[in-house]
Design a protein around this motif. Structure first.
Motif, mmCIF file in Angstrom:
data_model
loop_
_atom_site.group_PDB
_atom_site.id
_atom_site.type_symbol
_atom_site.label_atom_id
_atom_site.label_comp_id
_atom_site.label_asym_id
_atom_site.label_seq_id
_atom_site.Cartn_x
_atom_site.Cartn_y
_atom_site.Cartn_z
ATOM 1 N N THR A 1 99.723 -43.450 58.016
ATOM 2 C CA THR A 1 99.963 -44.070 59.314
ATOM 3 C C THR A 1 100.705 -43.125 60.257
ATOM 4 O OG1 THR A 1 100.102 -46.211 58.218
ATOM 5 C CG2 THR A 1 101.001 -46.081 60.436
ATOM 6 N N LYS A 2 100.279 -43.134 61.518
ATOM 7 C CA LYS A 2 100.976 -42.390 62.574
ATOM 8 C C LYS A 2 101.173 -43.329 63.764
ATOM 9 C CE LYS A 2 99.059 -37.819 61.649
ATOM 10 N NZ LYS A 2 98.282 -36.703 62.191
ATOM 11 N N THR B 1 104.378 -40.484 67.250
ATOM 12 C CA THR B 1 104.709 -39.679 66.070
ATOM 13 C C THR B 1 103.625 -38.637 65.864
ATOM 14 O OG1 THR B 1 103.734 -41.397 64.685
ATOM 15 C CG2 THR B 1 106.113 -41.290 64.732
ATOM 16 N N THR B 2 104.041 -37.477 65.449
ATOM 17 C CA THR B 2 103.117 -36.363 65.258
ATOM 18 C C THR B 2 102.573 -36.304 63.844
ATOM 19 O OG1 THR B 2 104.426 -35.130 66.877
ATOM 20 C CG2 THR B 2 102.905 -33.859 65.544
ATOM 21 N N HIS B 3 103.403 -36.690 62.880
ATOM 22 C CA HIS B 3 103.025 -36.535 61.475
ATOM 23 C C HIS B 3 103.100 -37.863 60.736
ATOM 24 C CE1 HIS B 3 103.034 -32.226 61.973
ATOM 25 N NE2 HIS B 3 104.237 -32.308 62.531
ATOM 26 N N SER B 4 102.251 -37.972 59.718
ATOM 27 C CA SER B 4 102.277 -39.139 58.834
ATOM 28 C C SER B 4 103.320 -38.919 57.736
ATOM 29 C CB SER B 4 100.898 -39.330 58.190
ATOM 30 O OG SER B 4 100.630 -38.253 57.294
ATOM 31 N N ILE C 1 108.986 -44.091 60.533
ATOM 32 C CA ILE C 1 107.541 -44.336 60.573
ATOM 33 C C ILE C 1 107.205 -45.614 59.800
ATOM 34 C CG2 ILE C 1 105.293 -43.498 59.723
ATOM 35 C CD1 ILE C 1 106.362 -40.624 60.360
ATOM 36 N N TYR C 2 107.798 -45.746 58.619
ATOM 37 C CA TYR C 2 107.546 -46.928 57.802
ATOM 38 C C TYR C 2 108.007 -48.202 58.515
ATOM 39 C CZ TYR C 2 107.774 -50.167 53.863
ATOM 40 O OH TYR C 2 107.623 -51.268 53.048
ATOM 41 N N SER C 3 109.189 -48.166 59.104
ATOM 42 C CA SER C 3 109.703 -49.368 59.787
ATOM 43 C C SER C 3 108.838 -49.741 60.987
ATOM 44 C CB SER C 3 111.157 -49.190 60.189
ATOM 45 O OG SER C 3 111.284 -48.265 61.260
ATOM 46 N N GLN C 4 108.255 -48.743 61.649
ATOM 47 C CA GLN C 4 107.388 -49.013 62.790
ATOM 48 C C GLN C 4 105.995 -49.489 62.363
ATOM 49 O OE1 GLN C 4 107.448 -45.251 64.828
ATOM 50 N NE2 GLN C 4 109.273 -45.776 66.020
ATOM 51 N N SER C 5 105.635 -49.209 61.108
ATOM 52 C CA SER C 5 104.278 -49.506 60.621
ATOM 53 C C SER C 5 104.163 -50.839 59.916
ATOM 54 C CB SER C 5 103.823 -48.409 59.660
ATOM 55 O OG SER C 5 103.860 -47.150 60.285
ATOM 56 N N LYS C 6 105.291 -51.393 59.491
ATOM 57 C CA LYS C 6 105.248 -52.656 58.718
ATOM 58 C C LYS C 6 104.803 -53.812 59.574
ATOM 59 C CE LYS C 6 109.577 -52.343 57.011
ATOM 60 N NZ LYS C 6 110.726 -52.777 56.244
#
Length: 156
Positions: free
Chosen positions: A38-39, A43-46, A151-156
């Protein structure tokens, strides 16, 4: 600080109970492979790319610990940020986690062979001291694990 202190910091931040929060290992273990590619916006990187980046820079330090003066990683190159990194299953995640553990084991084993005086010597092929290089691993890992957790917190 000496080699023993350095090893303690590496162990604590990697899979211990660091003062700043969750260790590298605990952070990554808690994130399902479903989120590793997920990006989120801006965000530039997964997560997968960041984990491989951490592994590659630990590999740089391992090469230097082994005395490889010619090994280098050019910033912002494909050696720095590999292309085509993907984690498509828990098995893929496990492979990367195992690579990360292997770098940890190698770092500790190699450091255990060094005298404290090694810290003030120049890095093999470098213009800076071993102490500067080796003490950079922990904040590098923490910095990128912070990105990973964001990234994880934004993807959940």
């Amino acid at each position: 600080m000496d080699i023993e202190d350095t090893i303690t910091q590496l162990q604590e931040s990697f899979n211990g109970k660091p003062w700043f929060g969750t260790s590298v290992w605990d952070s990554l273990s808690a994130i399902s492979s479903d989120f590793w590619n997920t990006k989120p916006k801006s965000t530039t990187h997964s997560i997968a790319e960041l984990v491989v980046h951490i592994i590659d820079w630990r590999g740089f330090v391992i090469e230097k610990l082994q005395g490889n003066a010619s090994f280098s990683i050019e910033m912002n190159s494909e050696q720095d940020w590999r292309k085509g990194v993907s984690v498509d299953s828990e098995g893929d995640k496990e492979i990367l986690m195992n690579e990360l553990v292997e770098t940890q084991n190698q770092l500790i084993s190699l450091l255990e062979t060094k005298p404290d005086s090694w810290l003030i010597e120049l890095v093999a092929g470098g213009k800076y001291k071993n102490e500067y290089m080796i003490r950079g691993i922990v904040p590098h890992d923490i910095y990128h694990v912070g990105q990973i957790n964001l990234i994880y917190s934004q993807s959940k």
